[in-house]
Design a protein around this motif. Structure first.
Motif, PDB file in Angstrom:
ATOM      1  N   ALA A 211       0.881  -1.181   0.000  1.00 14.65           N
ATOM      2  CA  ALA A 211       0.000   0.000   0.000  1.00 14.65           C
ATOM      3  C   ALA A 211       0.917   1.229   0.000  1.00 14.65           C
ATOM      4  O   ALA A 211       1.943   1.216  -0.665  1.00 14.65           O
ATOM      5  N   LYS A 212       0.562   2.231   0.769  1.00 15.02           N
ATOM      6  CA  LYS A 212       1.418   3.404   1.006  1.00 15.02           C
ATOM      7  C   LYS A 212       2.150   3.925  -0.229  1.00 15.02           C
ATOM      8  O   LYS A 212       1.574   4.655  -1.022  1.00 15.02           O
ATOM      9  N   ALA A 213       3.441   3.539  -0.412  1.00 10.33           N
ATOM     10  CA  ALA A 213       4.242   4.135  -1.487  1.00 10.33           C
ATOM     11  C   ALA A 213       3.838   3.650  -2.872  1.00 10.33           C
ATOM     12  O   ALA A 213       4.380   4.122  -3.871  1.00 10.33           O
ATOM     13  N   LEU A 214       2.882   2.745  -2.954  1.00  9.00           N
ATOM     14  CA  LEU A 214       2.378   2.298  -4.256  1.00  9.00           C
ATOM     15  C   LEU A 214       1.916   3.494  -5.089  1.00  9.00           C
ATOM     16  O   LEU A 214       2.075   3.523  -6.311  1.00  9.00           O
ATOM     17  N   THR A 215       1.335   4.489  -4.426  1.00  4.85           N
ATOM     18  CA  THR A 215       0.914   5.722  -5.114  1.00  4.85           C
ATOM     19  C   THR A 215       1.681   6.920  -4.572  1.00  4.85           C
ATOM     20  O   THR A 215       1.221   8.053  -4.692  1.00  4.85           O
ATOM     21  N   ASN A 216       2.807   6.659  -3.910  1.00  5.95           N
ATOM     22  CA  ASN A 216       3.530   7.728  -3.203  1.00  5.95           C
ATOM     23  C   ASN A 216       2.593   8.377  -2.179  1.00  5.95           C
ATOM     24  O   ASN A 216       2.774   9.530  -1.808  1.00  5.95           O
ATOM     25  N   ALA A 217       1.584   7.618  -1.757  1.00  4.68           N
ATOM     26  CA  ALA A 217       0.585   8.038  -0.761  1.00  4.68           C
ATOM     27  C   ALA A 217      -0.310   9.185  -1.233  1.00  4.68           C
ATOM     28  O   ALA A 217      -1.063   9.750  -0.451  1.00  4.68           O
ATOM     29  N   ALA A 218      -0.250   9.514  -2.516  1.00  6.25           N
ATOM     30  CA  ALA A 218      -1.023  10.656  -3.003  1.00  6.25           C
ATOM     31  C   ALA A 218      -2.515  10.351  -3.099  1.00  6.25           C
ATOM     32  O   ALA A 218      -3.353  11.248  -2.970  1.00  6.25           O
ATOM     33  N   VAL A 219      -2.850   9.091  -3.361  1.00  2.90           N
ATOM     34  CA  VAL A 219      -4.238   8.629  -3.352  1.00  2.90           C
ATOM     35  C   VAL A 219      -4.214   7.274  -2.640  1.00  2.90           C
ATOM     36  O   VAL A 219      -3.299   6.486  -2.879  1.00  2.90           O
ATOM     37  N   PRO A 220      -5.179   7.003  -1.761  1.00  2.11           N
ATOM     38  CA  PRO A 220      -5.145   5.712  -1.069  1.00  2.11           C
ATOM     39  C   PRO A 220      -5.227   4.542  -2.050  1.00  2.11           C
ATOM     40  O   PRO A 220      -6.067   4.537  -2.948  1.00  2.11           O
ATOM     41  N   MET A 221      -4.331   3.586  -1.872  1.00  2.00           N
ATOM     42  CA  MET A 221      -4.381   2.368  -2.691  1.00  2.00           C
ATOM     43  C   MET A 221      -3.516   1.299  -2.031  1.00  2.00           C
ATOM     44  O   MET A 221      -2.465   1.607  -1.462  1.00  2.00           O
ATOM     45  N   GLY A 222      -3.981   0.077  -2.091  1.00  2.00           N
ATOM     46  CA  GLY A 222      -3.182  -1.050  -1.630  1.00  2.00           C
ATOM     47  C   GLY A 222      -3.309  -2.163  -2.642  1.00  2.00           C
ATOM     48  O   GLY A 222      -4.078  -2.059  -3.610  1.00  2.00           O
ATOM     49  N   GLY A 223      -2.551  -3.220  -2.420  1.00  2.00           N
ATOM     50  CA  GLY A 223      -2.637  -4.343  -3.341  1.00  2.00           C
ATOM     51  C   GLY A 223      -2.181  -5.629  -2.685  1.00  2.00           C
ATOM     52  O   GLY A 223      -1.441  -5.610  -1.698  1.00  2.00           O
ATOM     53  N   VAL A 224      -2.674  -6.736  -3.228  1.00  2.00           N
ATOM     54  CA  VAL A 224      -2.146  -8.049  -2.856  1.00  2.00           C
ATOM     55  C   VAL A 224      -1.555  -8.643  -4.123  1.00  2.00           C
ATOM     56  O   VAL A 224      -2.259  -8.795  -5.132  1.00  2.00           O
TER      57      VAL A 224
END
Ligand SMILES: Cc1ncc(COP(=O)(O)O)c(C=O)c1O
Length: 446
Positions: A287-300
């Motif tokens: 999660a977190k740095a996946l979008t540089n935290a600019a928009v909430p997003m996570g992944g499996v």
């Protein structure tokens, strides 16, 4: 009113009462608020105009530095183009492009990603994938989960059940998942002041063998660990520990989940800690740095065998009854694409790896200063553990946080450990400033 227009003198007019802040001493905060109104690269600007150097990448998340133009532009463009498309039986191209870019940097054989909106959702999703995977393969008795003491896996009921932080669990004990055990944590006194991976503790992975002997492997679905435990104070895995965990899980057909919500995206020197430590799990949560935290997003991210196990049966059937309204949201997907491109173009993972010894030197130079009882580091993360004030755990470190903030440095404390995880764009001069400040503050602490 734009938040940038709020001047210090209007702070008094801000009605803070309606908002209930997360993981915060609300009443104390509202008496002494710390409000940040803008950000660029390594710095926040506080509501009183002060520049605050970000030593924690927001919250282990803004690995590329704040408000980076390509990410901001991508989000704007996407917002103008398409605001929302459901991912249920419909979707939009950016989500596929984001997944494609994500699996490009994962360990070989992990070619599929399921999008969610946070680390907590990623963890709960991974646990559900584990159950459904075993069921799909005719091993439906595998229902138990194994976590670890001092683990943090977010705040969903799944995450707190496998997590090992008592404050996050005790009030909710009645609502936990059944059938969860914990291995011992790997924090050993004899490893104090280890630089990088500590020497002692690989044997602690054998706790898994003990639990297999107790329950039977055929009843255990998955083991979940953070490769480096962050929220309980930067616990770096002992040499050989993760390898042993991998061997034991493979031997018994138990899935191994690495929760890489904070270790993902260059924090430990490679894209994922799985690569840093040379151990490939079956699933990675991020999660977190996946979008540089600019928009909430996570992944499996899952191994191909896991994805393939679901892609059976009639092709018109939904394979996995799970998902979120905002899974693969267009703005998040656009931010992820721009972020992963930026990481690649600026070679930020390599940059972090190259800078890590400078950070390690700075952190270990604190040995011998008042209150310091341990320093731990790996990649671009370090923990400086302070002796607790008698009878007041967390108070000394929190005071350090407040004093650093007053001096224009943002640090994070967990328990009595100062945890630093700066953006990977950090310069040596920033590191110098952070540690000069911490040094000064340590000398004045109660
Ligand atoms: C290892 C780990 N897992 C899960 C989470 C939860 O992520 P979120 O706060 O996005 O739900 C965190 C948050 O810090 C984390 O460090």
């Amino acid at each position: 009113m734009n938040i940038r227009d709020i001047k210090p003198e209007t702070l008094a007019d801000l009605n803070m009462d309606p908002l209930w802040l997360p993981f915060t001493a609300n009443r104390q905060f509202k008496q002494q608020p710390r409000l940040l109104v803008s950000a660029k690269d390594m710095f926040y600007t506080a509501i009183d105009g002060r520049q605050i150097l970000d030593g924690i990448a927001g919250l282990w998340a803004v690995n590329g530095g704040h408000c980076r133009a390509p990410i901001v532009e991508a989000i704007k463009r996407q917002a103008e183009n398409v605001d929302y498309v459901t991912g249920f039986q419909l979707h939009h191209p950016a989500a596929f492009n984001a997944a494609e870019r994500l699996v490009r940097i994962t360990p070989p054989g992990m070619g599929h990603a399921f999008f969610v909106n946070s680390g907590s959702e990623a963890v709960d999703t991974a646990l559900k994938i584990a159950l459904a995977y075993h069921r799909a393969r005719g091993e439906g008795t595998r229902t138990r989960f194994i976590g670890r003491e001092r683990g943090y896996h977010g705040v969903g009921f799944g995450g707190i059940s496998v997590g090992g932080m008592v404050a996050n669990r005790r009030v909710f004990a009645g609502g936990m998942l059944p059938g969860v055990d914990h291995m011992r944590h790997t924090h050993l006194a004899e490893n104090a002041y280890s630089r990088g991976q500590p020497e002692h503790g690989a044997h602690l992975a054998d706790d898994l063998e003990t639990l297999v002997a107790l329950h039977g492997a055929e009843n255990i679905a998955a083991v979940i660990v953070e490769p480096v435990a962050g929220s309980t104070g930067v616990l770096v895995p002992p040499k050989g520990y993760l390898q042993r965990l991998r061997e034991i899980t493979l031997k018994h057909g138990i899935l191994l989940i690495f929760d890489e919500v904070i270790t993902g995206f260059g924090r430990t020197g490679k894209a994922f800690a799985a690569q840093t430590f040379g151990v490939t799990p079956d699933m990675i949560t991020c999660a977190k740095a996946l979008t540089n935290a600019a928009v909430p997003m996570g992944g499996v991210i899952v191994k191909n065998e896991i994805y393939d196990a679901f892609m059976t049966g009639p092709a018109n059937m939904i394979e996995f009854y799970h998902g979120y309204t905002y899974s693969g949201h267009p703005l998040a997907a656009a931010a992820a694409i721009a972020t992963l491109d930026l990481f690649a173009e600026e070679k930020l993972f390599e940059r972090g790896e190259a800078m890590s010894s400078y950070l390690a030197d700075a952190a270990h130079s604190l040995k011998g200063l008042p209150h310091v009882i341990d320093v731990r580091n790996i990649g671009m993360v370090c923990g400086i553990e302070l002796e607790s004030l008698p009878g007041k755990p967390t108070a000394r470190a929190f005071e350090a946080f407040l004093r650093c903030y007053e001096k224009g440095i943002l640090i994070r404390t967990t328990g009595d450990t100062i945890a630093l995880s700066p953006p990977l764009i950090i310069e040596k001069s920033h590191i110098d400033r952070i540690f000069e400040t911490i040094r000064e503050v340590l000398k004045t602490l109660p």
